[in-house]
Design a protein around this motif. Structure first.
Motif, PDB file in Angstrom:
ATOM      1  N   SER A 136      11.492  -2.094  -2.667  1.00  0.00           N
ATOM      2  CA  SER A 136      10.584  -0.953  -2.640  1.00  0.00           C
ATOM      3  C   SER A 136       9.253  -1.387  -3.232  1.00  0.00           C
ATOM      4  O   SER A 136       9.226  -2.239  -4.131  1.00  0.00           O
ATOM      5  CB  SER A 136      11.127   0.218  -3.459  1.00  0.00           C
ATOM      6  N   ASN A 137       8.196  -0.789  -2.743  1.00  0.00           N
ATOM      7  CA  ASN A 137       6.905  -1.095  -3.344  1.00  0.00           C
ATOM      8  C   ASN A 137       6.891  -0.655  -4.801  1.00  0.00           C
ATOM      9  O   ASN A 137       6.578  -1.437  -5.693  1.00  0.00           O
ATOM     10  CB  ASN A 137       5.773  -0.422  -2.565  1.00  0.00           C
ATOM     11  N   ILE A 138       7.255   0.608  -5.063  1.00  0.00           N
ATOM     12  CA  ILE A 138       7.313   1.114  -6.432  1.00  0.00           C
ATOM     13  C   ILE A 138       8.728   1.645  -6.653  1.00  0.00           C
ATOM     14  O   ILE A 138       9.032   2.794  -6.365  1.00  0.00           O
ATOM     15  CB  ILE A 138       6.250   2.198  -6.684  1.00  0.00           C
ATOM     16  N   LEU A 139       9.582   0.796  -7.157  1.00  0.00           N
ATOM     17  CA  LEU A 139      11.007   1.097  -7.263  1.00  0.00           C
ATOM     18  C   LEU A 139      11.273   2.298  -8.159  1.00  0.00           C
ATOM     19  O   LEU A 139      12.224   3.046  -7.941  1.00  0.00           O
ATOM     20  CB  LEU A 139      11.752  -0.136  -7.779  1.00  0.00           C
ATOM     21  N   GLU A 140      10.414   2.514  -9.170  1.00  0.00           N
ATOM     22  CA  GLU A 140      10.639   3.642 -10.062  1.00  0.00           C
ATOM     23  C   GLU A 140      10.384   4.988  -9.383  1.00  0.00           C
ATOM     24  O   GLU A 140      10.808   6.032  -9.884  1.00  0.00           O
ATOM     25  CB  GLU A 140       9.767   3.529 -11.325  1.00  0.00           C
ATOM     26  N   PHE A 141       9.724   4.967  -8.217  1.00  0.00           N
ATOM     27  CA  PHE A 141       9.493   6.203  -7.474  1.00  0.00           C
ATOM     28  C   PHE A 141      10.529   6.416  -6.364  1.00  0.00           C
ATOM     29  O   PHE A 141      10.786   7.549  -5.973  1.00  0.00           O
ATOM     30  CB  PHE A 141       8.087   6.219  -6.871  1.00  0.00           C
ATOM     31  N   THR A 142      11.114   5.348  -5.845  1.00  0.00           N
ATOM     32  CA  THR A 142      12.110   5.502  -4.775  1.00  0.00           C
ATOM     33  C   THR A 142      13.536   5.566  -5.319  1.00  0.00           C
ATOM     34  O   THR A 142      14.473   5.749  -4.542  1.00  0.00           O
ATOM     35  CB  THR A 142      12.026   4.341  -3.763  1.00  0.00           C
ATOM     36  N   SER A 143      13.710   5.398  -6.618  1.00  0.00           N
ATOM     37  CA  SER A 143      15.068   5.350  -7.159  1.00  0.00           C
ATOM     38  C   SER A 143      15.141   6.001  -8.529  1.00  0.00           C
ATOM     39  O   SER A 143      14.128   6.275  -9.174  1.00  0.00           O
ATOM     40  CB  SER A 143      15.547   3.891  -7.247  1.00  0.00           C
ATOM     41  N   ARG A 144      16.367   6.218  -8.968  1.00  0.00           N
ATOM     42  CA  ARG A 144      16.689   6.690 -10.306  1.00  0.00           C
ATOM     43  C   ARG A 144      17.770   5.756 -10.868  1.00  0.00           C
ATOM     44  O   ARG A 144      18.294   4.913 -10.149  1.00  0.00           O
ATOM     45  CB  ARG A 144      17.198   8.136 -10.272  1.00  0.00           C
ATOM     46  N   PRO A 145      18.110   5.902 -12.129  1.00  0.00           N
ATOM     47  CA  PRO A 145      19.050   4.947 -12.730  1.00  0.00           C
ATOM     48  C   PRO A 145      20.343   4.758 -11.941  1.00  0.00           C
ATOM     49  O   PRO A 145      20.846   3.640 -11.824  1.00  0.00           O
ATOM     50  CB  PRO A 145      19.318   5.553 -14.114  1.00  0.00           C
ATOM     51  N   TYR A 146      20.900   5.851 -11.391  1.00  0.00           N
ATOM     52  CA  TYR A 146      22.129   5.757 -10.613  1.00  0.00           C
ATOM     53  C   TYR A 146      21.902   6.194  -9.165  1.00  0.00           C
ATOM     54  O   TYR A 146      22.815   6.684  -8.507  1.00  0.00           O
ATOM     55  CB  TYR A 146      23.231   6.597 -11.264  1.00  0.00           C
ATOM     56  N   ASP A 147      20.703   5.973  -8.677  1.00  0.00           N
ATOM     57  CA  ASP A 147      20.382   6.331  -7.291  1.00  0.00           C
ATOM     58  C   ASP A 147      19.350   5.325  -6.779  1.00  0.00           C
ATOM     59  O   ASP A 147      18.167   5.636  -6.646  1.00  0.00           O
ATOM     60  CB  ASP A 147      19.837   7.762  -7.224  1.00  0.00           C
ATOM     61  N   THR A 148      19.802   4.103  -6.514  1.00  0.00           N
ATOM     62  CA  THR A 148      18.906   3.009  -6.142  1.00  0.00           C
ATOM     63  C   THR A 148      18.674   3.013  -4.635  1.00  0.00           C
ATOM     64  O   THR A 148      19.604   2.774  -3.862  1.00  0.00           O
ATOM     65  CB  THR A 148      19.495   1.654  -6.575  1.00  0.00           C
ATOM     66  N   VAL A 149      17.439   3.264  -4.232  1.00  0.00           N
ATOM     67  CA  VAL A 149      17.064   3.252  -2.820  1.00  0.00           C
ATOM     68  C   VAL A 149      15.968   2.215  -2.617  1.00  0.00           C
ATOM     69  O   VAL A 149      14.927   2.250  -3.273  1.00  0.00           O
ATOM     70  CB  VAL A 149      16.584   4.633  -2.352  1.00  0.00           C
ATOM     71  N   VAL A 150      16.220   1.272  -1.715  1.00  0.00           N
ATOM     72  CA  VAL A 150      15.253   0.246  -1.330  1.00  0.00           C
ATOM     73  C   VAL A 150      15.194   0.225   0.200  1.00  0.00           C
ATOM     74  O   VAL A 150      15.897   0.984   0.872  1.00  0.00           O
ATOM     75  CB  VAL A 150      15.648  -1.136  -1.888  1.00  0.00           C
ATOM     76  N   TYR A 151      14.374  -0.653   0.748  1.00  0.00           N
ATOM     77  CA  TYR A 151      14.193  -0.706   2.201  1.00  0.00           C
ATOM     78  C   TYR A 151      14.473  -2.113   2.698  1.00  0.00           C
ATOM     79  O   TYR A 151      14.122  -3.100   2.044  1.00  0.00           O
ATOM     80  CB  TYR A 151      12.768  -0.280   2.572  1.00  0.00           C
ATOM     81  N   ASN A 152      15.088  -2.202   3.894  1.00  0.00           N
ATOM     82  CA  ASN A 152      15.437  -3.506   4.445  1.00  0.00           C
ATOM     83  C   ASN A 152      14.340  -4.025   5.374  1.00  0.00           C
ATOM     84  O   ASN A 152      13.251  -3.442   5.464  1.00  0.00           O
ATOM     85  CB  ASN A 152      16.795  -3.442   5.147  1.00  0.00           C
ATOM     86  N   ASN A 153      14.632  -5.110   6.076  1.00  0.00           N
ATOM     87  CA  ASN A 153      13.633  -5.724   6.966  1.00  0.00           C
ATOM     88  C   ASN A 153      13.131  -4.762   8.033  1.00  0.00           C
ATOM     89  O   ASN A 153      11.974  -4.865   8.475  1.00  0.00           O
ATOM     90  CB  ASN A 153      14.220  -6.964   7.639  1.00  0.00           C
ATOM     91  N   GLU A 154      13.972  -3.841   8.448  1.00  0.00           N
ATOM     92  CA  GLU A 154      13.589  -2.880   9.490  1.00  0.00           C
ATOM     93  C   GLU A 154      12.993  -1.605   8.897  1.00  0.00           C
ATOM     94  O   GLU A 154      12.786  -0.616   9.603  1.00  0.00           O
ATOM     95  CB  GLU A 154      14.812  -2.515  10.338  1.00  0.00           C
ATOM     96  N   SER A 212       0.811  -1.214   0.000  1.00  0.00           N
ATOM     97  CA  SER A 212       0.000   0.000   0.000  1.00  0.00           C
ATOM     98  C   SER A 212       0.847   1.268   0.000  1.00  0.00           C
ATOM     99  O   SER A 212       0.333   2.347  -0.329  1.00  0.00           O
ATOM    100  CB  SER A 212      -0.941   0.012   1.210  1.00  0.00           C
ATOM    101  N   ALA A 213       2.136   1.164   0.351  1.00  0.00           N
ATOM    102  CA  ALA A 213       2.997   2.350   0.401  1.00  0.00           C
ATOM    103  C   ALA A 213       4.442   1.915   0.547  1.00  0.00           C
ATOM    104  O   ALA A 213       4.745   0.742   0.752  1.00  0.00           O
ATOM    105  CB  ALA A 213       2.598   3.241   1.588  1.00  0.00           C
ATOM    106  N   ASP A 214       5.340   2.893   0.432  1.00  0.00           N
ATOM    107  CA  ASP A 214       6.753   2.681   0.736  1.00  0.00           C
ATOM    108  C   ASP A 214       7.101   3.392   2.039  1.00  0.00           C
ATOM    109  O   ASP A 214       6.668   4.526   2.258  1.00  0.00           O
ATOM    110  CB  ASP A 214       7.631   3.240  -0.385  1.00  0.00           C
ATOM    111  N   PRO A 215       7.877   2.748   2.911  1.00  0.00           N
ATOM    112  CA  PRO A 215       8.329   1.351   2.826  1.00  0.00           C
ATOM    113  C   PRO A 215       7.185   0.375   3.101  1.00  0.00           C
ATOM    114  O   PRO A 215       6.196   0.728   3.741  1.00  0.00           O
ATOM    115  CB  PRO A 215       9.408   1.269   3.902  1.00  0.00           C
ATOM    116  N   VAL A 216       7.322  -0.845   2.613  1.00  0.00           N
ATOM    117  CA  VAL A 216       6.275  -1.858   2.745  1.00  0.00           C
ATOM    118  C   VAL A 216       6.304  -2.438   4.155  1.00  0.00           C
ATOM    119  O   VAL A 216       7.340  -2.936   4.610  1.00  0.00           O
ATOM    120  CB  VAL A 216       6.478  -2.983   1.707  1.00  0.00           C
TER     121      VAL A 216
END
Length: 434
Positions: free
Chosen positions: A127-145, A109-113
């Motif tokens: 990321s729930n929607i990786l294209e919104f949390t990142s750019r080609p050379y700026d990859t941001v995702v979320y971990n278990n916490e 339903s949102a980031d982070p999941v």
């Protein structure tokens, strides 16, 4: 437990919006996918692979659940996977596997999941929607916490490097790893296909698939970047294969490469997918590992809904009875016995549509009074598309409503309604076009 005695590991390498004809095995002359091509020729190549819902979220719901989107309720984007849904992660965890998910989710339903919406996966870097949390050379995702993690490198490399680290750290236990790439999807905010530095230039003025050459759309603008993305995706996939081989895990690891849907470059509607055409629904697929060696070609029509039961079956686990697809091991073991001769496609967002893809025909219907964002189904559809795929493989001549093809259309209409009911939908009325 040694690699030879433990259950096989299972890895899914899932790309986003990658057409089937990006591979030289399907006629592309640009050598974009030498690693996939070699992988498919050594393992089991599914030559006629189709999504049953050509949009991101619904396709991912199919891959996680083995159910049609109208069954889970995830018939369009931005509908979270119901919490009670049994996923691939649950099936493998029940059998003692550790499970991991890396990349794009698009079922929360949102980031982070939040943890409850992660489909039961143990390890989470997504990321729930990786294209919104990142750019080609700026990859941001979320971990278990649910802490933001910035991964180094071009985005497809960053995701693949994280996957290789996971594989390296889980050699002693059977694992199920789902790698969900964003490439070769467009970067939504700027509506362009950002290849890694120097890659787009390689493909300017290059070969173009015949449907795009005929219909244009945004292909002349976007195809060089798209091809550059595909090339880097394949290079990343090759590095994953080499990592598995170097760790001595090749003979005990099942690997699937496929995609959620294709890309028609604004030739069929105002965006890139959400249509019943081959450019939207046909994708690459191949397996390697135990049960899939030997250079086998599966030429029967295969649907995305068939892949989850195939992965579970190939690992020697019982297929959940609720799953609506068929394991490809039926074809591998028994030939063509009882395999469906057509694929059902459900189309949302751009329309409320349904289509049937047989070996030689494409038949599509659209609900005239329904909204593709608000309605998951309809009671009434109008015949809208009919293509003779043998004579017109690029779907340039729509035969819907032609008197000479009424008998063909009538038979396909009855078959489509039957497949819709089989998938859990209610019977509907399909009328001829005016």
């Amino acid at each position: 437990m040694t690699q030879a005695t433990k259950r096989p590991n299972v890895i899914v390498f899932f790309t986003d919006q990658q057409r089937w004809d990006t591979s030289s095995l399907h006629g592309n002359p640009l050598q974009l996918t030498p690693n996939f091509d070699r992988f498919a020729q050594r393992g089991t190549h599914v030559t006629s692979m189709f999504t049953c819902q050509p949009v991101c979220g619904p396709a991912r719901s199919i891959m996680q659940s083995g159910l049609y989107p109208t069954t889970t309720g995830c018939y369009r984007n931005n509908i979270p996977l119901p919490l009670e849904t049994r996923t691939l992660a649950h099936a493998f965890k029940d059998a003692g596997y550790t499970t991991g998910y890396i990349g794009k989710w698009h079922l929360g339903s949102a980031d982070p999941v939040v943890e409850d919406e992660r489909g039961g996966y143990d390890y989470w870097l997504a990321s729930n929607i990786l294209e919104f949390t990142s750019r080609p050379y700026d990859t941001v995702v979320y971990n278990n916490e649910n802490q933001a993690v910035k991964l180094p490198g071009y985005r497809v490399d960053a995701i693949t490097d994280a996957a290789i680290r996971y594989v390296d750290q889980h050699q002693r236990e059977p694992f199920f790893l789902f790698i969900s790439q964003l490439e070769p999807h467009q970067q939504n905010q700027q509506d362009y296909f950002p290849a890694p530095d120097g890659y787009e230039e390689r493909y300017r003025g290059a070969w173009m698939p015949p449907d795009l050459a005929a219909l244009g759309g945004s292909a002349h603008q976007h195809l060089p970047g798209y091809f550059g993305q595909v090339k880097r995706v394949d290079e990343a996939f090759g590095r994953l294969l080499e990592a598995v081989k170097s760790l001595g895990m090749e003979d005990n690891t099942i690997i699937l490469f496929t995609s959620d849907h294709g890309c028609h470059f604004k030739t069929r509607n105002s965006e890139y997918k959400r249509s019943c055409h081959e450019s939207s629904i046909r994708v690459l697929a191949a397996f390697q590992g135990p049960g899939f060696h030997g250079g086998r070609r599966i030429e029967e029509l295969v649907s995305l809904v068939d892949l989850p039961p195939t992965l579970i079956d190939a690992a020697g686990l019982p297929i959940p009875p609720a799953m609506q697809g068929n394991s490809l091991l039926k074809l591998i073991r028994n030939g063509e016995a009882d395999w469906p001769q057509e694929v059902l496609i459900q189309v949302s967002e751009s329309q409320v549509g349904r289509a049937l893809r047989t070996k030689n025909w494409k038949y599509g219907v659209v609900a005239p009074d329904k909204n593709g964002w608000h309605d998951s189904h309809a009671e009434h559809y109008i015949e809208t598309y009919l293509y003779d795929l043998e004579a017109d493989p690029y779907e340039l001549n729509n035969l819907a409503g032609k008197p000479a093809h009424r008998e063909i259309a009538h038979g396909l209409k009855e078959l489509l309604v039957s497949r819709m009911v089989e998938a859990g939908e209610k019977p509907c009325l399909i009328t001829e076009p005016e």
